[in-house]
Design an enzyme around this catalytic site. Structure first.
Site, short mmCIF file in Angstrom:
data_model
loop_
_atom_site.label_atom_id
_atom_site.label_comp_id
_atom_site.label_asym_id
_atom_site.label_seq_id
_atom_site.Cartn_x
_atom_site.Cartn_y
_atom_site.Cartn_z
CG ASP A 1 -18.62 -14.35 29.04
OD1 ASP A 1 -17.57 -15.02 29.19
OD2 ASP A 1 -19.19 -14.22 27.94
CD GLU A 2 -15.49 -11.36 26.56
OE1 GLU A 2 -14.31 -11.01 26.75
OE2 GLU A 2 -15.86 -12.02 25.58
CE LYS B 1 -12.16 -16.72 26.97
NZ LYS B 1 -11.85 -16.92 25.54
CG PHE C 1 -11.38 -17.54 18.11
CD1 PHE C 1 -12.58 -16.94 17.73
CD2 PHE C 1 -10.20 -16.84 17.91
CE1 PHE C 1 -12.59 -15.68 17.17
CE2 PHE C 1 -10.20 -15.58 17.34
CZ PHE C 1 -11.40 -14.99 16.96
#
Ligand code: ZN
Length: 213
Positions: free
Chosen positions: A92-93, A26, A23
């Site tokens: 991402d991730e 990013k 949260f």
């Protein structure tokens, strides 16, 4: 705010890392940079680990559900063969990619790509997450973004798990976590923690009071 470096005549690309807790924005920051590059007419591609299944299979989606078309990959090294025509590569991730992620990012940068990588820097235990520490070491630029502590409203750096599942990875379970500052994270790890309801206090008194109850 991060502004794109512009090196005339630079002979390689570079790595930008965006890290922080859950949260913390990013993915929003990743999407912001990708969109700016796209508007400038640069060839942009974005990839994510196949294990990130929340919301949509082929989109990189932030918590506010702004989507960017993305390609799920079984492992990070597969990206090398997919980026020939790209100038900007988003990942991402990134914490869910394997240990080869930093090497892959360096390879991409050596190929002349601008590599933008977003990922959790710490897991729910407050420990460095997967390949992220090494990635941060080799990145040219690091942006650490912060959330707001769900307990006290200060800047949050930690992802506190409110559910009891012992696994590090709980996919699609964002509601099983909340962002916390260092203090509230530590307090929650020691004792069962009840949410401090309004009126919020800026001091520790409210938290201590709830812990005593
Ligand atoms: Zn706090």
């Amino acid at each position: 705010m991060f502004l794109e470096p512009h090196y005339r005549g630079q002979r390689s690309g570079w790595i930008e890392a965006i890290c922080g807790s859950m949260f913390s924005g990013k993915t929003e920051e990743l999407i912001r940079r990708l969109r700016r590059a796209e508007i400038a007419g640069q060839a942009v591609g974005v990839f994510k680990p196949e294990t990130d299944s929340r919301y949509a299979k082929n989109d990189v989606v932030s918590h506010d559900r702004r989507a960017f078309p993305g390609t799920p990959l079984e492992n990070a090294s597969l990206v090398i063969s997919l980026v020939e025509d790209l100038e900007v590569v988003g990942l991402d991730e990134a914490q869910f990619f394997g240990e080869d992620l930093p090497g892959v990012c360096e390879e991409l940068a050596s190929m002349g790509k601008r590599v933008i990588v977003a990922g959790l820097d710490m897991d729910f235990r407050g420990k460095p997450f997967g390949p992220m520490p090494e990635l941060l070491a080799v990145a040219e630029y690091i942006t650490k973004v912060h959330a707001i502590c769900a307990q006290c409203g200060n800047l949050a750096t930690h992802s506190f798990r409110t559910a009891a599942d012992p696994e590090q990875v709980m996919l699609g379970a964002d509601d099983a976590y909340e962002a916390r500052c260092r203090h509230c994270f530590r307090m929650g790890a020691v004792l069962p923690f009840r949410k401090v309801m309004s009126p919020r206090k800026s001091s520790d008194d409210g938290i201590q009071q709830k812990l005593i109850e």
